[in-house]
Enzyme design. Structure first.
Site, mmCIF file in Angstrom:
data_model
loop_
_atom_site.group_PDB
_atom_site.id
_atom_site.type_symbol
_atom_site.label_atom_id
_atom_site.label_comp_id
_atom_site.label_asym_id
_atom_site.label_seq_id
_atom_site.Cartn_x
_atom_site.Cartn_y
_atom_site.Cartn_z
ATOM 1 N N ARG A 76 6.222 -0.079 1.941
ATOM 2 C CA ARG A 76 4.817 -0.249 2.334
ATOM 3 C C ARG A 76 4.709 -0.649 3.796
ATOM 4 O O ARG A 76 3.804 -0.218 4.505
ATOM 5 C CB ARG A 76 4.157 -1.303 1.438
ATOM 6 C CG ARG A 76 4.036 -0.871 -0.016
ATOM 7 C CD ARG A 76 3.363 -1.930 -0.856
ATOM 8 N NE ARG A 76 3.223 -1.536 -2.250
ATOM 9 C CZ ARG A 76 4.071 -1.876 -3.214
ATOM 10 N NH1 ARG A 76 5.132 -2.606 -2.937
ATOM 11 N NH2 ARG A 76 3.858 -1.492 -4.459
ATOM 12 N N ASP A 95 0.669 -6.154 -9.165
ATOM 13 C CA ASP A 95 2.032 -6.509 -9.592
ATOM 14 C C ASP A 95 1.976 -7.488 -10.767
ATOM 15 O O ASP A 95 2.808 -7.439 -11.673
ATOM 16 C CB ASP A 95 2.795 -7.139 -8.420
ATOM 17 C CG ASP A 95 2.700 -6.286 -7.177
ATOM 18 O OD1 ASP A 95 3.457 -5.320 -7.065
ATOM 19 O OD2 ASP A 95 1.830 -6.563 -6.321
ATOM 20 N N ARG A 97 1.199 -5.747 -13.952
ATOM 21 C CA ARG A 97 2.419 -5.044 -14.400
ATOM 22 C C ARG A 97 3.353 -6.040 -15.095
ATOM 23 O O ARG A 97 3.944 -5.749 -16.134
ATOM 24 C CB ARG A 97 3.126 -4.407 -13.198
ATOM 25 C CG ARG A 97 2.396 -3.182 -12.679
ATOM 26 C CD ARG A 97 2.988 -2.658 -11.381
ATOM 27 N NE ARG A 97 2.323 -1.433 -10.967
ATOM 28 C CZ ARG A 97 2.228 -1.024 -9.711
ATOM 29 N NH1 ARG A 97 2.757 -1.733 -8.723
ATOM 30 N NH2 ARG A 97 1.617 0.109 -9.425
ATOM 31 N N HIS A 142 2.640 -8.154 -1.239
ATOM 32 C CA HIS A 142 2.565 -6.969 -2.114
ATOM 33 C C HIS A 142 3.589 -5.991 -1.528
ATOM 34 O O HIS A 142 3.263 -5.108 -0.734
ATOM 35 C CB HIS A 142 1.158 -6.370 -2.107
ATOM 36 C CG HIS A 142 1.070 -5.060 -2.841
ATOM 37 N ND1 HIS A 142 1.378 -4.916 -4.173
ATOM 38 C CD2 HIS A 142 0.720 -3.819 -2.414
ATOM 39 C CE1 HIS A 142 1.215 -3.659 -4.532
ATOM 40 N NE2 HIS A 142 0.824 -2.963 -3.483
HETATM 41 P P1 NAD Z 1 -4.832 9.664 -0.088
HETATM 42 O O1 NAD Z 1 -4.142 10.376 1.021
HETATM 43 O O2 NAD Z 1 -4.990 10.362 -1.388
HETATM 44 O O3 NAD Z 1 -6.272 9.191 0.403
HETATM 45 C C1 NAD Z 1 -6.522 8.576 1.626
HETATM 46 C C2 NAD Z 1 -7.891 9.031 2.092
HETATM 47 O O4 NAD Z 1 -8.233 8.317 3.277
HETATM 48 C C3 NAD Z 1 -7.933 10.532 2.433
HETATM 49 O O5 NAD Z 1 -8.931 11.191 1.676
HETATM 50 C C4 NAD Z 1 -8.254 10.533 3.926
HETATM 51 O O6 NAD Z 1 -9.052 11.646 4.347
HETATM 52 C C5 NAD Z 1 -8.993 9.213 4.081
HETATM 53 N N1 NAD Z 1 -9.046 8.741 5.449
HETATM 54 C C6 NAD Z 1 -8.072 8.752 6.381
HETATM 55 N N2 NAD Z 1 -8.537 8.250 7.537
HETATM 56 C C7 NAD Z 1 -9.821 7.902 7.328
HETATM 57 C C8 NAD Z 1 -10.846 7.324 8.140
HETATM 58 N N3 NAD Z 1 -10.622 7.014 9.425
HETATM 59 N N4 NAD Z 1 -12.055 7.101 7.579
HETATM 60 C C9 NAD Z 1 -12.316 7.432 6.283
HETATM 61 N N5 NAD Z 1 -11.388 7.980 5.481
HETATM 62 C C10 NAD Z 1 -10.165 8.220 5.998
HETATM 63 O O7 NAD Z 1 -4.021 8.292 -0.278
HETATM 64 P P2 NAD Z 1 -4.138 7.336 -1.556
HETATM 65 O O8 NAD Z 1 -3.093 7.686 -2.539
HETATM 66 O O9 NAD Z 1 -5.543 7.269 -1.955
HETATM 67 O O10 NAD Z 1 -3.661 5.933 -0.901
HETATM 68 C C11 NAD Z 1 -4.497 5.257 0.022
HETATM 69 C C12 NAD Z 1 -3.865 3.947 0.461
HETATM 70 O O11 NAD Z 1 -3.868 3.037 -0.638
HETATM 71 C C13 NAD Z 1 -2.412 4.064 0.916
HETATM 72 O O12 NAD Z 1 -2.216 3.259 2.064
HETATM 73 C C14 NAD Z 1 -1.617 3.522 -0.262
HETATM 74 O O13 NAD Z 1 -0.360 3.008 0.116
HETATM 75 C C15 NAD Z 1 -2.564 2.423 -0.708
HETATM 76 N N6 NAD Z 1 -2.347 1.908 -2.065
HETATM 77 C C16 NAD Z 1 -2.444 0.571 -2.226
HETATM 78 C C17 NAD Z 1 -2.262 0.003 -3.462
HETATM 79 C C18 NAD Z 1 -2.343 -1.487 -3.602
HETATM 80 O O14 NAD Z 1 -1.950 -2.044 -4.653
HETATM 81 N N7 NAD Z 1 -2.841 -2.204 -2.602
HETATM 82 C C19 NAD Z 1 -1.981 0.803 -4.576
HETATM 83 C C20 NAD Z 1 -1.901 2.182 -4.390
HETATM 84 C C21 NAD Z 1 -2.084 2.726 -3.109
#
Ligand code: NAD
Length: 314
Positions: free
Chosen positions: A94, A154, A157, A181
């Site tokens: 991450r 987490d 889980r 995380h």
């Molecule tokens: P994804 O690529 O499917 O979606 C990301 C979206 O963000 C895309 O649609 C993209 O167009 C949009 N985006 C990018 N730049 C942007 C901007 N400036 N303004 C508006 N929208 C914008 O990715 P995802 O699978 O949805 O993951 C998103 C994030 O969430 C990742 O960083 C991932 O690591 C994180 N995540 C966090 C957790 C957690 O527990 N915190 C869990 C899962 C995923």
């Protein structure tokens, strides 16, 4: 209890980033009737509009309404969920996402300014603890109103795995994954309870392997990403629960990322969560080994934050 004043009757959640995670968060909020309106914001407009149509079908009962929104409109919502950002590739940690996601974070928050003074900014994009720290600075909101989903995912889980091993519902298990995380997280076994009874007393020795369970929790996201490219449903459920705790001022105890002055970073420890955000930390009675793990996790995060400040002149 005095809640924030609002001239609107409808509570609104903005989901910035309508990809896998954003859509799952919106879907969970729709199914749980958490708010009156959900706004989706994404730079890919055709994609965003398709997500609005699809999610609108899920809200067929009429509430919440789902529509496309701008950064400016998002900045006026009650809860702003930021999922915009690159996701991990298989094998990537991450923390390695930071270069790509810090500039997206800046664009998003600057675009939303001036933010509603009552807004709660909920960071989900990774590395979530580091982005939460910078979101506090960039947004200028009170620190307690800028939080990250942290180790809540987490921790569920962990509870799910323990439940399978000991044959007791996850709802009756109070156990937390704390810290980053990410890779330096740890399980606070010394404060884990089952039905209010310390887990060591409630469960016969040898029922489960602590290290193995902790390892499986740590690696769960990697396993899911390896198999399907993204994790989405679990975090969707977590975000819906956090939004509900905020909008209904539930004062639930949740392990979420928030500013911890003694540790000098945003990191997950249990806090009381309500309409004012992470308003009250819960005193933790960790044992010596866990306290060391917490401090080590915080040191890792402070190191990354210092690197980002240097590299991105923040
Ligand atoms: P994804 O690529 O499917 O979606 C990301 C979206 O963000 C895309 O649609 C993209 O167009 C949009 N985006 C990018 N730049 C942007 C901007 N400036 N303004 C508006 N929208 C914008 O990715 P995802 O699978 O949805 O993951 C998103 C994030 O969430 C990742 O960083 C991932 O690591 C994180 N995540 C966090 C957790 C957690 O527990 N915190 C869990 C899962 C995923």
């Amino acid at each position: 209890m005095v809640l924030f004043e609002t001239s609107r009757q409808t509570t609104r959640i903005a989901v910035v980033g309508a990809g896998d995670v954003g859509a799952a968060c919106a879907f969970a909020c729709i199914m749980n009737h958490v708010a009156g309106e959900i706004l989706l914001v994404d730079i890919k407009e055709t994609f965003r509009d398709a997500q609005v149509l699809d999610l609108g079908d899920a809200a067929y009962r009429g509430t919440p309404s789902v529509r496309a929104g701008t950064y400016q409109e998002a900045g006026q919502c009650d809860v702003i969920v930021v999922t915009a950002g690159a996701k991990q590739k298989p094998g990537e940690s991450r923390l390695q996402l930071i270069g790509r996601n810090i500039s997206i974070l800046r664009t998003v928050i600057e675009g939303m300014k001036p933010l509603s003074k009552d807004a709660i900014l909920l960071l989900v994009a990774n590395p979530v603890d580091v982005l939460t720290c910078f979101a506090q600075e960039i947004s200028g909101l009170p620190k307690q109103q800028v939080i990250g989903s942290g180790t809540f995912l987490d921790s569920i889980r962990l509870r799910g795995r323990l439940s399978q091993k000991i044959g007791i519902s996850a709802n009756s298990i109070d156990a937390y994954v704390l810290g980053e995380h990410g890779d330096s997280q740890f399980v606070a076994w010394s404060i884990a309870t089952v039905g209010g009874v310390p887990i060591d007393e409630a469960v016969p020795a040898g029922t489960f392997d602590r290290d193995l369970i902790a390892e499986k929790c740590r690696n769960s996201a990697a396993t899911i990403i390896e198999g399907k490219g993204a994790t989405s449903f679990g975090i969707g459920a977590v975000v819906s629960s956090i939004c509900s705790a905020i909008l209904f001022d539930k004062h639930l105890v949740r392990p979420i990322s928030h500013w911890v002055p003694d540790l000098g970073c945003c990191i997950s420890l249990p806090v009381v969560l309500g309409r004012r955000g992470a308003a009250r930390p819960l005193p933790m009675n960790l044992n010596e080994e866990e306290q060391k793990a917490l401090e080590g996790s915080a040191a890792t995060l402070r190191g990354v934050i210092a690197d980002v400040r240097r590299d991105f002149k923040l």
